[in-house]
Design an enzyme around this catalytic site. Structure first.
Site, PDB file in Angstrom:
ATOM      1  N   VAL A 177       3.747   1.201   2.488  1.00  0.00           N
ATOM      2  CA  VAL A 177       3.584   0.128   3.466  1.00  0.00           C
ATOM      3  C   VAL A 177       4.055  -1.188   2.837  1.00  0.00           C
ATOM      4  O   VAL A 177       3.702  -1.499   1.691  1.00  0.00           O
ATOM      5  CB  VAL A 177       2.111   0.014   3.914  1.00  0.00           C
ATOM      6  CG1 VAL A 177       1.946  -1.113   4.939  1.00  0.00           C
ATOM      7  CG2 VAL A 177       1.629   1.344   4.496  1.00  0.00           C
ATOM      8  N   GLY A 194       0.363   5.724   0.428  1.00  0.00           N
ATOM      9  CA  GLY A 194      -0.550   6.846   0.615  1.00  0.00           C
ATOM     10  C   GLY A 194       0.165   8.144   0.365  1.00  0.00           C
ATOM     11  O   GLY A 194       1.169   8.194  -0.340  1.00  0.00           O
ATOM     12  N   ASP A 218      -9.236  11.145   9.397  1.00  0.00           N
ATOM     13  CA  ASP A 218      -8.978  10.546   8.085  1.00  0.00           C
ATOM     14  C   ASP A 218      -9.797   9.272   7.897  1.00  0.00           C
ATOM     15  O   ASP A 218      -9.294   8.270   7.388  1.00  0.00           O
ATOM     16  CB  ASP A 218      -7.484  10.270   7.940  1.00  0.00           C
ATOM     17  CG  ASP A 218      -7.034  10.311   6.490  1.00  0.00           C
ATOM     18  OD1 ASP A 218      -7.860  10.678   5.629  1.00  0.00           O
ATOM     19  OD2 ASP A 218      -5.876   9.962   6.214  1.00  0.00           O
ATOM     20  N   GLY A 258       0.829  -1.200   0.000  1.00  0.00           N
ATOM     21  CA  GLY A 258       0.000   0.000   0.000  1.00  0.00           C
ATOM     22  C   GLY A 258       0.857   1.241   0.000  1.00  0.00           C
ATOM     23  O   GLY A 258       2.036   1.215   0.355  1.00  0.00           O
TER      24      GLY A 258
HETATM   25  N1  LIG Z   1      -1.087  -2.668   8.580  1.00  0.00           N
HETATM   26  C1  LIG Z   1      -1.331  -2.739   7.279  1.00  0.00           C
HETATM   27  N2  LIG Z   1      -1.456  -3.930   6.678  1.00  0.00           N
HETATM   28  C2  LIG Z   1      -1.710  -4.013   5.352  1.00  0.00           C
HETATM   29  N3  LIG Z   1      -1.864  -2.949   4.552  1.00  0.00           N
HETATM   30  C3  LIG Z   1      -1.757  -1.741   5.095  1.00  0.00           C
HETATM   31  C4  LIG Z   1      -1.485  -1.571   6.480  1.00  0.00           C
HETATM   32  N4  LIG Z   1      -1.435  -0.252   6.739  1.00  0.00           N
HETATM   33  C5  LIG Z   1      -1.670   0.360   5.584  1.00  0.00           C
HETATM   34  N5  LIG Z   1      -1.862  -0.512   4.583  1.00  0.00           N
HETATM   35  C6  LIG Z   1      -2.140  -0.199   3.169  1.00  0.00           C
HETATM   36  O1  LIG Z   1      -1.347   0.907   2.808  1.00  0.00           O
HETATM   37  C7  LIG Z   1      -2.169   1.981   2.359  1.00  0.00           C
HETATM   38  C8  LIG Z   1      -1.548   3.280   2.758  1.00  0.00           C
HETATM   39  O2  LIG Z   1      -1.391   3.307   4.162  1.00  0.00           O
HETATM   40  P1  LIG Z   1      -1.721   4.591   4.990  1.00  0.00           P
HETATM   41  O3  LIG Z   1      -3.120   4.995   4.693  1.00  0.00           O
HETATM   42  O4  LIG Z   1      -1.409   4.328   6.399  1.00  0.00           O
HETATM   43  O5  LIG Z   1      -0.682   5.606   4.358  1.00  0.00           O
HETATM   44  P2  LIG Z   1      -0.797   7.165   4.308  1.00  0.00           P
HETATM   45  O6  LIG Z   1       0.371   7.729   3.583  1.00  0.00           O
HETATM   46  O7  LIG Z   1      -1.012   7.651   5.692  1.00  0.00           O
HETATM   47  O8  LIG Z   1      -2.077   7.320   3.433  1.00  0.00           O
HETATM   48  P3  LIG Z   1      -3.142   8.456   3.363  1.00  0.00           P
HETATM   49  O9  LIG Z   1      -2.618   9.608   4.149  1.00  0.00           O
HETATM   50  O10 LIG Z   1      -3.259   8.724   1.916  1.00  0.00           O
HETATM   51  O11 LIG Z   1      -4.381   7.878   3.932  1.00  0.00           O
HETATM   52  C9  LIG Z   1      -3.522   1.724   2.979  1.00  0.00           C
HETATM   53  O12 LIG Z   1      -4.553   2.295   2.213  1.00  0.00           O
HETATM   54  C10 LIG Z   1      -3.587   0.214   2.983  1.00  0.00           C
HETATM   55  O13 LIG Z   1      -4.045  -0.255   1.730  1.00  0.00           O
END
Ligand SMILES: Nc1ncnc2c1ncn2[C@@H]1O[C@H](COP(=O)(O)OP(=O)(O)OP(=O)(O)O)[C@@H](O)[C@H]1O
Length: 754
Positions: A69, A64, A178, A62
């Site tokens: 991730v 974001g 969020d 994943g």
């Molecule tokens: N613990 C986890 N296990 C599996 N997949 C995960 C996990 N944490 C996050 N992901 C995947 O990674 C993606 C991005 O993670 P996350 O939302 O935490 O990142 P971010 O940069 O904070 O994203 P955003 O700010 O755009 O929401 C999630 O949408 C999910 O699909």
């Protein structure tokens, strides 16, 4: 548990790299100064070390706005974990802030909230070790296999578990900020956890972040109206709005308004009636589901129910355990990382279609949007201004149709009512500074995360997509394997400078990318997706910042000083407010309707057209017309210079004054020819740009007031210039006569001498 959120006992510093991970440790690559600060982890859990070498990063699962991730193996125990690599150089928060938020995240203890096992810094990334949720997010699942949303029984289970998480967070004084399908994570056994709370949400949502990234990218689909209202505070009820939007997202496969550009989404959220489930179009959903959504999507946040109250809603009485209703959704799907790869390929293809230079900014937004990433980072005034310039009648017509169809369940008093068949903003739909601040609930004693909209605005994204299931299954790409050790050798020691060093980080990540030894073609496309928001500079990991700040082109959006990179600064000629001009942009002056104005060199041009929105700037470094004319005329009067020197000077003065006059006239003509002068003469504001459906409710922006003031100033300056010009003309005539007399006298003298 409340104590744990509100204040931590000072943990003991740990300097041993391999100690069990009870700490959040900032570690230099050399490991000579391992512990900068420490976080905590509740007791009774498995221990994880803060040594990156103990983690073997496997596939990317994943990404974001700020993080990537990975599925990872914790080598000492062979546990599968998720490692979220947060890009610290996108964050201007100091390390203490990050530590505080990481501590909070590590102390979360609820079965429906993802917690951090531990966190530590590797180079300019913060690694957050957490449970691996093998089925990814609801958003990914929908994009892969359920493009039109889930069935109601699954939705009920997902929403109920999410609501439990929210109830827990709110009870402890936290706003998630969020809530969206992309942050609802699923495990193979049907366990549902709300993710993305803590480190990324909190540490980036500080004023610093906004200062560092001032240009809006993304879409505010999930944002509550009060979050978008300048001056109105918001509280945990903003999460309830987002929860309602998420319910619609799960029902339809995409968030409401998601097909519109972010700027329109913002206006629609503020001005239109709240979205909802439609009685006709959404026949497959129960009345209680529709009612639940309507209760959440009330514009007056004080009338939205709490999470606790919502949990008692009849809709959740029928909710089955997720093992029953959710687990079956994953049947026959390929592994998560294959799905993620397929989605990235699809994103790349979609982005490629948007690579028209003129659509760069929109492509940035929409790309992020389609990937379901979000960030709390845009300048509301800039956004509103841009929104006010949107004049796409076709889309507005679509908006009308969409609202007619979908907004039939408007509830402002926690009672369901049927909407009218046209868009009629309700009282609370009109943007106003009078929106009451909601009273905080008595059960929330501490709100460390409550913020004002001036500091940070929520920005969330999503877009419907079709299934990638087949493509995913066909993907045979080998998994990329990156170990912590390998990553660690790629950059220098961690210093505060390094943490905030943008380009260095980018280079490092580019190197990391180049390590990828497998699936070259797939990764090439993948990189294109990642790079897309940047459009320049080194390869970037997915993040919104790259798209909207330092490396983004400033022309389409109008650059802020803070968001200009060094290159831009080198070319900087002038900055005034949000309008900036670089030496490159000076050429844009040719865009003025120059029907009467002869082309002049940039150096001679006093009024310049901004690269951003065609505004004009007066170059204070150059003498004003008055200064020029007075200095010129005084020099003429007092001078004993010969006519051969005076003549070109006077001619130049005359020409410049004429040009300036023409330029000002031209500018006035280009500004709403008839309305502006009349309005300014009457002391009234000119009509504002309006979207066709706002019923006159667009706020008069500060920018427009400034513009009007500027026009008035220009007008009075024009009058003065005209007078001066007349005076100069007569002086010129007199001087010309004198010069002629002197010349003829000199000629006469020369003749007589001869
Ligand atoms: N613990 C986890 N296990 C599996 N997949 C995960 C996990 N944490 C996050 N992901 C995947 O990674 C993606 C991005 O993670 P996350 O939302 O935490 O990142 P971010 O940069 O904070 O994203 P955003 O700010 O755009 O929401 C999630 O949408 C999910 O699909």
């Amino acid at each position: 548990m409340a104590e744990a959120f509100l204040g931590l006992p000072t943990p003991t510093e740990d300097s041993t790299p391999h100690t069990p991970c009870h700490q959040l440790t900032f570690r230099s690559p050399s490991k000579t100064s391992p512990a900068v600060f420490i976080g905590g982890m509740g007791g009774g859990q498995k221990s994880y070390t803060t040594n990156p070498d103990d983690y073997k990063l496997l596939e990317e699962v994943g990404y974001g706005a700020s993080a990537t991730v990975y599925r990872a193996i914790y080598l000492p125990s062979n546990d599968v974990v998720a490692v979220k690599c947060l890009d610290l150089d996108r964050c201007n928060s100091n390390l203490d802030d990050i530590r505080r938020e990481a501590q909070t995240m590590s102390l979360i203890d609820h079965p429906n909230v993802i917690r951090a096992f531990c966190s530590f810094v590797v180079k300019q990334n913060l690694w957050v070790v957490m449970p691996f949720m093998a089925e990814g997010s609801c958003l990914h699942l929908m994009k892969t296999a359920y493009p039109d949303g889930f069935e109601e029984s699954a939705i009920a289970s997902i929403l109920k578990e999410t609501l439990k998480a929210l109830e827990y967070l709110h009870r402890h004084g936290h706003i998630h900020r969020d809530v969206k399908a992309g942050n609802i994570l699923l495990d193979t056994n049907g366990v549902i956890k709300l993710g993305d709370f803590g480190v990324s949400a909190c540490m980036f949502d500080r004023g610093d972040r906004q200062r560092s990234r001032n240009t809006f990218v993304g879409t505010p689909c999930w944002m509550a109206p009060e979050v978008l209202q300048p001056g109105s505070g918001y509280d945990f009820k903003a999460d309830i709005w987002s929860f309602g939007i998420t319910a619609l997202e799960l029902a339809h496969g995409h968030a409401p308004f998601s097909k519109y550009p972010p700027m329109k989404v913002l206006l629609m959220t503020i001005q239109n009636a709240p979205p909802g489930l439609d009685y006709d179009r959404d026949k497959r959903f129960s009345k209680s589901f529709k009612e639940l959504v309507a209760m959440c999507l009330v514009k007056d946040q004080t009338k939205r129910p709490t999470a606790e109250k919502l949990l008692k809603h009849s809709f959740f009485k029928q909710a089955k355990p997720p093992e029953v209703s959710v687990k079956k959704l994953f049947n026959n799907l390929p592994p998560l990382w294959h799905r993620v790869k397929a989605l990235q390929l699809k994103d790349a293809a979609q982005l490629a279609l948007k690579k028209m230079p003129s659509a760069e900014q929109e492509a940035i937004s929409m790309s992020e949007y389609q990937r379901g990433v979000s960030a709390w980072n845009f300048d509301l005034e800039d956004l509103k201004f841009k929104a006010s310039l949107v004049q796409d009648d076709d889309e507005i017509q679509d908006m009308r149709a969409d609202n007619v169809n979908s907004t039939s369940f408007v509830n402002n008093d926690s009672k369901a009512t049927t909407s009218t068949s046209e868009i009629v903003p309700s009282d609370d739909a009109i943007p106003s500074g009078d929106i009451p601040e909601s009273s905080n609930p008595p059960d929330i004693e501490n709100k460390p995360n409550i913020i004002t909209v001036e500091e940070k605005i929520r920005n969330k994204t999503d877009q419907p997509s079709t299934s990638d299931k087949e493509a995913s299954v066909q993907l045979q790409a080998k998994s990329r394997i990156l170990t912590g050790r390998n990553r660690q050798t790629q950059s220098g020691p961690l210093t505060p400078g390094a943490v905030l060093n943008h380009s260095k980080s980018d280079r490092t990540r580019a190197l990391e990318r180049s390590e990828n030894e497998s699936s070259q073609a797939v990764d090439k496309m993948h990189h294109q997706v990642r790079r897309a928001p940047s459009f320049s500079g080194p390869l970037n990991l997915p993040n919104r910042a790259s798209g909207n700040s330092l490396s983004a082109p400033i022309k389409p959006s109008g650059g802020y000083r803070d968001s200009l990179d060094d290159k831009s600064k080198a070319n900087l000629v002038q900055i005034k407010g949000r309008f900036s001009v670089t030496s490159e942009d000076l050429d844009l002056v040719k865009d003025i309707p120059l029907c009467t104005v002869p082309r002049r060199s940039p150096q001679e041009t006093l009024l310049r057209k901004s690269a951003s929105v065609g505004d004009w700037i007066f170059d204070s470094k150059q003498p004003t017309p008055r200064e020029m004319s007075s200095s010129s005329s005084s020099s003429v009067h007092n001078s004993n210079l010969p006519a051969s020197v005076l003549m070109p000077h006077l001619q130049n003065l005359f020409q410049q004054t004429s040009l300036q006059q023409d330029l000002i006239l031209n500018l006035l003509n280009s500004l709403q020819t008839s309305e502006v002068p009349e309005a300014s003469q009457n002391g009234k504001l000119p009509p504002l740009p309006r979207s066709s459906d706002n019923n006159g409710s667009v706020e008069v922006s500060e920018r427009e007031r400034l513009l009007l003031t500027k026009v008035s100033e220009l007008q009075s300056r024009l009058t003065i210039l005209t007078e001066e010009l007349t005076a100069e003309k007569s002086k010129y005539v007199q001087l010309q006569q004198r010069v002629d007399a002197i010349v003829s006298r000199e000629e006469g003298g020369q003749k007589s001498e001869a």
